[in-house]
Design a protein around this motif. Structure first.
Motif, PDB file in Angstrom:
ATOM      1  N   PRO A   1       0.774  -1.245   0.000  1.00  0.00           N
ATOM      2  CA  PRO A   1       0.000   0.000   0.000  1.00  0.00           C
ATOM      3  C   PRO A   1       0.809   1.302   0.000  1.00  0.00           C
ATOM      4  CG  PRO A   1       0.121  -0.850   2.232  1.00  0.00           C
ATOM      5  CD  PRO A   1       0.923  -1.803   1.362  1.00  0.00           C
ATOM      6  N   HIS A   2       2.128   1.212  -0.226  1.00  0.00           N
ATOM      7  CA  HIS A   2       2.932   2.446  -0.184  1.00  0.00           C
ATOM      8  C   HIS A   2       4.192   2.241  -1.018  1.00  0.00           C
ATOM      9  CE1 HIS A   2       4.902   5.783   2.468  1.00  0.00           C
ATOM     10  NE2 HIS A   2       5.686   5.566   1.419  1.00  0.00           N
ATOM     11  N   THR A   3       4.175   2.728  -2.263  1.00  0.00           N
ATOM     12  CA  THR A   3       5.399   2.635  -3.072  1.00  0.00           C
ATOM     13  C   THR A   3       5.609   3.925  -3.865  1.00  0.00           C
ATOM     14  OG1 THR A   3       4.734   1.860  -5.270  1.00  0.00           O
ATOM     15  CG2 THR A   3       4.759   0.208  -3.516  1.00  0.00           C
ATOM     16  N   HIS A   4       6.870   4.138  -4.199  1.00  0.00           N
ATOM     17  CA  HIS A   4       7.256   5.235  -5.091  1.00  0.00           C
ATOM     18  C   HIS A   4       7.713   4.560  -6.391  1.00  0.00           C
ATOM     19  CE1 HIS A   4       7.392   8.171  -1.635  1.00  0.00           C
ATOM     20  NE2 HIS A   4       7.542   7.033  -0.971  1.00  0.00           N
ATOM     21  N   LEU A   5       6.764   3.802  -6.975  1.00  0.00           N
ATOM     22  CA  LEU A   5       7.074   2.873  -8.070  1.00  0.00           C
ATOM     23  C   LEU A   5       7.736   3.527  -9.272  1.00  0.00           C
ATOM     24  CD1 LEU A   5       6.579   0.040  -9.467  1.00  0.00           C
ATOM     25  CD2 LEU A   5       4.429   1.013 -10.285  1.00  0.00           C
TER      26      LEU A   5
ATOM     27  N   ALA B   1       0.882   3.450  -5.957  1.00  0.00           N
ATOM     28  CA  ALA B   1       2.051   4.099  -6.577  1.00  0.00           C
ATOM     29  C   ALA B   1       1.906   5.605  -6.461  1.00  0.00           C
ATOM     30  CB  ALA B   1       2.152   3.689  -8.046  1.00  0.00           C
ATOM     31  N   LYS B   2       2.944   6.237  -5.931  1.00  0.00           N
ATOM     32  CA  LYS B   2       2.906   7.687  -5.720  1.00  0.00           C
ATOM     33  C   LYS B   2       3.677   8.413  -6.810  1.00  0.00           C
ATOM     34  CE  LYS B   2       3.384   6.680  -0.813  1.00  0.00           C
ATOM     35  NZ  LYS B   2       1.974   6.716  -0.414  1.00  0.00           N
ATOM     36  N   SER B   3       3.242   9.624  -7.105  1.00  0.00           N
ATOM     37  CA  SER B   3       4.101  10.519  -7.872  1.00  0.00           C
ATOM     38  C   SER B   3       5.031  11.181  -6.854  1.00  0.00           C
ATOM     39  CB  SER B   3       3.265  11.553  -8.620  1.00  0.00           C
ATOM     40  OG  SER B   3       2.659  12.442  -7.704  1.00  0.00           O
TER      41      SER B   3
ATOM     42  N   ILE C   1      -0.464  10.509   4.669  1.00  0.00           N
ATOM     43  CA  ILE C   1       0.603  11.411   5.121  1.00  0.00           C
ATOM     44  C   ILE C   1       1.836  10.620   5.575  1.00  0.00           C
ATOM     45  CG2 ILE C   1      -0.577  11.584   7.384  1.00  0.00           C
ATOM     46  CD1 ILE C   1       0.619  14.414   7.633  1.00  0.00           C
ATOM     47  N   HIS C   2       2.998  11.010   5.054  1.00  0.00           N
ATOM     48  CA  HIS C   2       4.266  10.484   5.561  1.00  0.00           C
ATOM     49  C   HIS C   2       4.544  11.229   6.867  1.00  0.00           C
ATOM     50  CE1 HIS C   2       4.890   8.947   1.524  1.00  0.00           C
ATOM     51  NE2 HIS C   2       6.130   8.561   1.778  1.00  0.00           N
ATOM     52  N   ALA C   3       4.414  10.549   7.982  1.00  0.00           N
ATOM     53  CA  ALA C   3       4.506  11.225   9.272  1.00  0.00           C
ATOM     54  C   ALA C   3       5.559  10.579  10.165  1.00  0.00           C
ATOM     55  CB  ALA C   3       3.148  11.169   9.977  1.00  0.00           C
TER      56      ALA C   3
ATOM     57  N   GLU D   1       1.831   7.037   7.301  1.00  0.00           N
ATOM     58  CA  GLU D   1       2.892   6.151   6.861  1.00  0.00           C
ATOM     59  C   GLU D   1       4.186   6.386   7.638  1.00  0.00           C
ATOM     60  OE1 GLU D   1      -0.231   5.984   4.408  1.00  0.00           O
ATOM     61  OE2 GLU D   1       1.433   4.819   3.558  1.00  0.00           O
ATOM     62  N   HIS D   2       4.978   5.369   7.768  1.00  0.00           N
ATOM     63  CA  HIS D   2       6.285   5.394   8.472  1.00  0.00           C
ATOM     64  C   HIS D   2       6.121   5.284   9.979  1.00  0.00           C
ATOM     65  CE1 HIS D   2       9.108   5.900   5.233  1.00  0.00           C
ATOM     66  NE2 HIS D   2       8.361   6.840   4.712  1.00  0.00           N
ATOM     67  N   LEU D   3       5.910   6.447  10.657  1.00  0.00           N
ATOM     68  CA  LEU D   3       5.605   6.464  12.092  1.00  0.00           C
ATOM     69  C   LEU D   3       6.712   5.874  12.964  1.00  0.00           C
ATOM     70  CD1 LEU D   3       1.884   5.284  11.652  1.00  0.00           C
ATOM     71  CD2 LEU D   3       2.708   7.643  11.822  1.00  0.00           C
TER      72      LEU D   3
ATOM     73  N   THR E   1       6.328  -2.131   1.449  1.00  0.00           N
ATOM     74  CA  THR E   1       7.760  -2.059   1.120  1.00  0.00           C
ATOM     75  C   THR E   1       8.295  -0.640   1.192  1.00  0.00           C
ATOM     76  OG1 THR E   1       7.270  -1.741  -1.229  1.00  0.00           O
ATOM     77  CG2 THR E   1       7.772  -4.008  -0.491  1.00  0.00           C
ATOM     78  N   ASP E   2       7.432   0.382   0.856  1.00  0.00           N
ATOM     79  CA  ASP E   2       7.931   1.751   0.629  1.00  0.00           C
ATOM     80  C   ASP E   2       8.879   1.742  -0.573  1.00  0.00           C
ATOM     81  OD1 ASP E   2       8.399   4.479   0.989  1.00  0.00           O
ATOM     82  OD2 ASP E   2       9.948   4.181   2.506  1.00  0.00           O
ATOM     83  N   TYR E   3       8.706   0.800  -1.480  1.00  0.00           N
ATOM     84  CA  TYR E   3       9.673   0.675  -2.589  1.00  0.00           C
ATOM     85  C   TYR E   3      10.013   2.046  -3.176  1.00  0.00           C
ATOM     86  CZ  TYR E   3      11.589  -0.089  -7.185  1.00  0.00           C
ATOM     87  OH  TYR E   3      12.398  -0.010  -8.287  1.00  0.00           O
TER      88      TYR E   3
END
Ligand code: IZC
Ligand code: ZN
Length: 433
Positions: free
Chosen positions: A86-90, A155-157, A256-258, A279-281, A331-333
């Motif tokens: 659920p969280h990638t910078h593909l 996938a995030k921009s 939010i990347h927090a 995300e992260h935390l 993954t936070d790929y």
């Protein structure tokens, strides 16, 4: 009772089927250990969806006379839902292996960024790359993900940082969603870093995001979510609030990347705005956890990032689970803090360093991950009516997967009812199922 008339695919002789069946929401507390185990199971699939799942004798009874087009003998294997990342910078250009030596010498992640490297070096590579180049690189990553059991990916921009370059990244992601078997969920993250052009006036970049980027991205339907990197030296809590509120006004859902490096108040903001996920935390404290819980925010934890940043700092997952926060894993790929496509290495890191039990880990990479991207009604569990996204593992039990680390345990992957990986090999050039 033989109520199923058509079966395209029947999977028999499943040693253990972990269905993750349960309430139609993210799982919290002890629910995260309830993974719906069925022994000697079978699954029947038609038109890309699950039409029967349960004990083999019951499934065979239900589909009597249906004459399955294809049958797979699972040979006693463990079967789970397809993994959800659920969280990638593909989509990005280039890679950042040159940062490895800096990291080993002790230069912190945020220092590399402040010097114009890190995210900003990937921004330069992504701006330079053609859509074809970005597509080819991301397609190869999606193949790796599929081979490792992942069937849905966010996938995030965020490596464009201008309207045109952000649109380019999102267009590539949309084409991948059309042409690769993996289903993608699209997130706009123009607020990933302040680009060089706005270094002396970051608030003007925030204005640009609010006034120009979000309205266009939303009206073109290029993204479903908006995300922001709330971190010291990146975006403040106040800037994050402005951007996320504008995104919500344009119909985007919020992430939010927090608290990745420092606890600035990002998790408190996530709770206040009732974001879908935070995300992260890694640095989140008690007030952050309380806020996530009260706001019904899903905590997406990224332990492979902690592992790779090598700071020894991991999110307080046990505390979150005990306090009733729904935890998902990802993954936070990305080419900087987490260059891996494998959810299996994430499962190992979550076991060893977040001290999550195997059942909690599985919940976090399937149904809770699906809810973190608002796909909990479609994927994340093996239940009648859901997408037939299924993994057959080269293992008899769940514990073996995080335990035997650094290698791929996937035997077969079924995506939307199609066999896309067979005995560890992609079956075709992967046209969309
Ligand atoms: O490229 O470093 N944390 N964004 C926020 C990242 C990591 C990705 C990167
Ligand atoms: Zn991220």
């Amino acid at each position: 009772m033989s109520d199923v008339k058509t079966v395209d695919l029947l999977i028999t002789n499943i040693g253990k089927c972990l269905t993750l069946a349960g309430p139609k929401r993210a799982r919290i507390g002890k629910e995260m250990r309830e993974i719906g185990e069925i022994e000697e199971a079978a699954i029947a699939v038609a038109n890309g969806k699950i039409v029967a799942v349960g004990r083999e004798e019951d499934v065979l009874q239900q589909i009597k006379g249906a004459n399955p087009a294809r049958t797979i003998d699972a040979n006693g294997r463990l079967v789970t839902p397809g993994l959800v990342d659920p969280h990638t910078h593909l989509v990005h250009g280039g890679s950042r292996e040159h940062e490895l030596a800096l990291k080993i010498e002790g230069v912190p992640y945020l220092e590399i960024l402040a010097q114009g490297g890190g995210i900003l070096s990937t921004v330069r590579a992504t701006r330079k790359a053609s859509e074809e180049e970005l597509y080819a690189q991301a397609y190869a990553s999606l193949n790796r993900m599929l081979l490792h059991g992942t069937t849905t990916v966010e996938a995030k921009s965020g490596y464009g940082l201008s309207l045109e370059a952000e649109r380019k990244q999102l267009r590539v992601a949309h084409r991948l969603d059309q042409e690769h078997p993996i289903d993608l969920v699209h997130t706009f993250m123009g607020a990933h870093a302040v680009p060089d052009e706005y270094k002396s006036n970051p608030d003007r970049y925030v204005d640009l995001i609010i006034e120009e980027m979000i309205p266009v991205i939303a009206s073109e339907g290029l993204a479903e979510f908006c995300d922001i990197f709330c971190e010291r030296g990146v975006f403040t809590v106040e800037q994050s609030r402005r951007i996320l509120l504008a995104a919500r006004q344009h119909g985007l859902k919020l992430k939010i990347h927090a608290d990745e490096i420092e606890a600035l108040g990002g998790s408190e903001l996530a709770g206040e705005l009732r974001c879908t996920s935070a995300e992260h935390l890694m640095a989140t404290g008690d007030t952050g956890i309380e806020s996530l819980k009260n706001g019904g925010v899903i905590a997406v934890l990224l332990p492979a990032t902690s592992f790779n940043l090598a700071t020894g700092r991991y999110a307080p997952a046990r505390k979150m689970i005990e306090e009733g926060v729904a935890v998902a894993l990802s993954t936070d790929y990305n080419p900087g803090s987490s260059p891996t496509e494998s959810m299996q290495i994430v499962m190992t890191c979550a076991s060893l360093y977040l001290r999550m039990r195997p059942e909690e880990v599985l919940t976090a990479v399937t149904i809770n991950a699906a809810y973190a991207i608002d796909r909990g009604e479609q994927v994340g569990s093996l239940e009648v009516g859901k997408k037939a996204d299924i993994v057959l593992w080269n293992s008899k039990n769940l514990e073996y997967i995080p335990y035997h680390f650094g290698v791929n345990h996937v035997d077969t992957v079924i995506k939307s009812g199609k066999v896309v990986v067979e005995h560890g090999i992609l079956t075709t050039s992967c046209p969309k199922a």
